[in-house]
Motif scaffolding. Sequence first.
Motif, mmCIF file in Angstrom:
data_model
loop_
_atom_site.group_PDB
_atom_site.id
_atom_site.type_symbol
_atom_site.label_atom_id
_atom_site.label_comp_id
_atom_site.label_asym_id
_atom_site.label_seq_id
_atom_site.Cartn_x
_atom_site.Cartn_y
_atom_site.Cartn_z
ATOM 1 N N VAL A 75 0.734 -1.321 0.017
ATOM 2 C CA VAL A 75 -0.009 -0.101 -0.063
ATOM 3 C C VAL A 75 0.768 1.511 0.524
ATOM 4 O O VAL A 75 0.140 1.696 -0.723
ATOM 5 N N ARG A 76 1.969 1.185 0.563
ATOM 6 C CA ARG A 76 2.786 2.569 0.863
ATOM 7 C C ARG A 76 3.415 2.835 -0.125
ATOM 8 O O ARG A 76 3.448 3.888 -0.958
ATOM 9 N N GLN A 77 4.113 1.699 -1.063
ATOM 10 C CA GLN A 77 5.061 1.860 -2.874
ATOM 11 C C GLN A 77 3.362 2.538 -3.585
ATOM 12 O O GLN A 77 4.273 3.094 -4.586
ATOM 13 N N GLU A 78 2.369 1.751 -3.537
ATOM 14 C CA GLU A 78 1.807 2.633 -4.441
ATOM 15 C C GLU A 78 1.084 3.467 -4.260
ATOM 16 O O GLU A 78 1.270 4.488 -5.340
ATOM 17 N N ALA A 79 0.882 3.626 -3.056
ATOM 18 C CA ALA A 79 0.865 5.503 -2.863
ATOM 19 C C ALA A 79 2.191 6.722 -2.898
ATOM 20 O O ALA A 79 2.226 7.583 -3.460
ATOM 21 N N ALA A 81 4.176 5.950 -4.801
ATOM 22 C CA ALA A 81 4.590 5.627 -6.613
ATOM 23 C C ALA A 81 3.197 7.133 -7.333
ATOM 24 O O ALA A 81 3.613 7.755 -8.150
ATOM 25 N N LEU A 82 2.260 6.798 -6.728
ATOM 26 C CA LEU A 82 1.556 7.652 -8.025
ATOM 27 C C LEU A 82 1.312 8.751 -7.063
ATOM 28 O O LEU A 82 1.760 10.439 -7.901
ATOM 29 N N ARG A 97 -1.181 18.184 -17.554
ATOM 30 C CA ARG A 97 -0.832 18.432 -15.968
ATOM 31 C C ARG A 97 -1.506 18.050 -15.278
ATOM 32 O O ARG A 97 -1.660 16.892 -14.409
ATOM 33 N N GLU A 98 -2.294 18.917 -15.902
ATOM 34 C CA GLU A 98 -3.951 18.334 -14.870
ATOM 35 C C GLU A 98 -4.661 17.560 -14.877
ATOM 36 O O GLU A 98 -5.208 16.506 -14.193
ATOM 37 N N ARG A 99 -4.523 17.151 -15.972
ATOM 38 C CA ARG A 99 -4.490 16.086 -16.691
ATOM 39 C C ARG A 99 -4.424 14.609 -15.850
ATOM 40 O O ARG A 99 -5.618 13.426 -15.650
ATOM 41 N N ILE A 100 -3.410 14.515 -15.912
ATOM 42 C CA ILE A 100 -2.789 13.768 -15.473
ATOM 43 C C ILE A 100 -3.438 13.884 -13.783
ATOM 44 O O ILE A 100 -3.164 12.141 -12.898
ATOM 45 N N ARG A 101 -3.033 14.444 -13.359
ATOM 46 C CA ARG A 101 -3.436 14.909 -11.485
ATOM 47 C C ARG A 101 -4.718 14.438 -11.025
ATOM 48 O O ARG A 101 -4.727 14.117 -10.523
ATOM 49 N N ALA A 102 -5.153 15.029 -12.319
ATOM 50 C CA ALA A 102 -7.090 14.972 -11.262
ATOM 51 C C ALA A 102 -7.447 13.919 -12.252
ATOM 52 O O ALA A 102 -7.582 12.279 -11.399
ATOM 53 N N ASP A 103 -5.933 12.874 -12.362
ATOM 54 C CA ASP A 103 -6.681 10.982 -13.249
ATOM 55 C C ASP A 103 -6.149 10.668 -11.701
ATOM 56 O O ASP A 103 -6.624 9.308 -11.155
ATOM 57 N N VAL A 104 -5.455 10.572 -11.094
ATOM 58 C CA VAL A 104 -4.385 9.643 -10.259
ATOM 59 C C VAL A 104 -5.289 10.378 -8.807
ATOM 60 O O VAL A 104 -5.546 9.499 -8.131
ATOM 61 N N ASP A 105 -5.447 12.034 -8.802
ATOM 62 C CA ASP A 105 -6.194 12.279 -7.223
ATOM 63 C C ASP A 105 -7.872 11.224 -8.074
ATOM 64 O O ASP A 105 -8.582 10.796 -6.943
ATOM 65 N N ALA A 162 4.489 1.650 -13.525
ATOM 66 C CA ALA A 162 4.375 0.432 -13.738
ATOM 67 C C ALA A 162 5.022 -0.319 -12.353
ATOM 68 O O ALA A 162 3.761 -1.268 -11.680
ATOM 69 N N VAL A 163 5.080 0.587 -11.023
ATOM 70 C CA VAL A 163 5.093 0.082 -9.726
ATOM 71 C C VAL A 163 3.774 0.267 -9.027
ATOM 72 O O VAL A 163 3.635 -0.756 -8.235
ATOM 73 N N VAL A 164 3.056 1.182 -9.511
ATOM 74 C CA VAL A 164 1.643 0.779 -9.464
ATOM 75 C C VAL A 164 0.935 0.129 -9.878
ATOM 76 O O VAL A 164 0.278 -0.230 -8.749
ATOM 77 N N ASP A 165 1.150 -0.349 -10.709
ATOM 78 C CA ASP A 165 0.088 -1.785 -11.104
ATOM 79 C C ASP A 165 0.728 -2.703 -10.339
ATOM 80 O O ASP A 165 0.315 -3.685 -10.071
ATOM 81 N N ASP A 166 2.400 -2.715 -9.952
ATOM 82 C CA ASP A 166 2.487 -3.828 -9.479
ATOM 83 C C ASP A 166 2.481 -4.298 -8.386
ATOM 84 O O ASP A 166 2.108 -5.249 -7.265
#
Length: 254
Positions: A75-79, A81-82, A97-105, A162-166
């Motif tokens: 969980v820590r690694q996923e957070a 990496a995001l 930049r805003e599109r990427i951050r909005a998708d991450v949020d 890729a880190v998030v996916d893993d």
Amino acid sequence: MSEWVVLTLAMAAACAVVLTIVVINHRRIPEDDDPNETPDVIEYMTMMIGVVYAIVLGLAIAGVWEARSAAQETVRQEAQALHEISARAEVYPQATRERIRADVDAYVRYVVEEEFPYMGEHDALSETGTELLEKVRRSVTDYQPANDFEGQAYQPLVDQVAVVDDARGSRGQNAGPTMPGVVWFGLIIGALVTVGLIFTLQIRRTGREVLLAGLFSALIAFLLFLIWDFDAPFSRGIAATSAPFVDLFPQVTG
């Protein structure tokens, strides 16, 4: 052949060999043999069974605790990496930049508010979370860097996805119980045998002995409950939490 059949055959064979040897030795003992001259085996057997079961309990507790710690680490690694994706997207144009951050949020908000409770109920990841992560991936990978500076940031961003996916995949693998059924079989049978041996030692009904017998049985029950509680890292009492997401994305999860 299933593991349960193999286990049953192995236990039956071990019992049969021991009982056969005991019967043969008993027939060879002369009638004038005095059993008081040989040491009593019951105390030795009781002691050894208690020691072996204590070792098994310790290994089981260590195993489920390690699995719980590994689940929290994923969980820590996923957070983390995001968080890196959101931070490193700073070099991109404002719209990208805003599109990427909005998708991450959106992904983080869903994981904290919806997916963690879903995992606790279903012991699996949700399809919606997978779709939101795929949206983050597309936002990062579909962008074509306009210059060398953006190009240098592109591959690290892809690596973080890729880190998030893993990490998400590992979170899904740890969502359900981790202890095999055959181990639970051994733990429960061992508990019954260990507690049952109390009655082979001619326990009296004195207050002290009754109290110690009750406390011993309660301790065994507590340790088994502790193993059961740790066995599902995301769905029981002492479970892995979404705290890393909350700490790194307070503006989303607050």
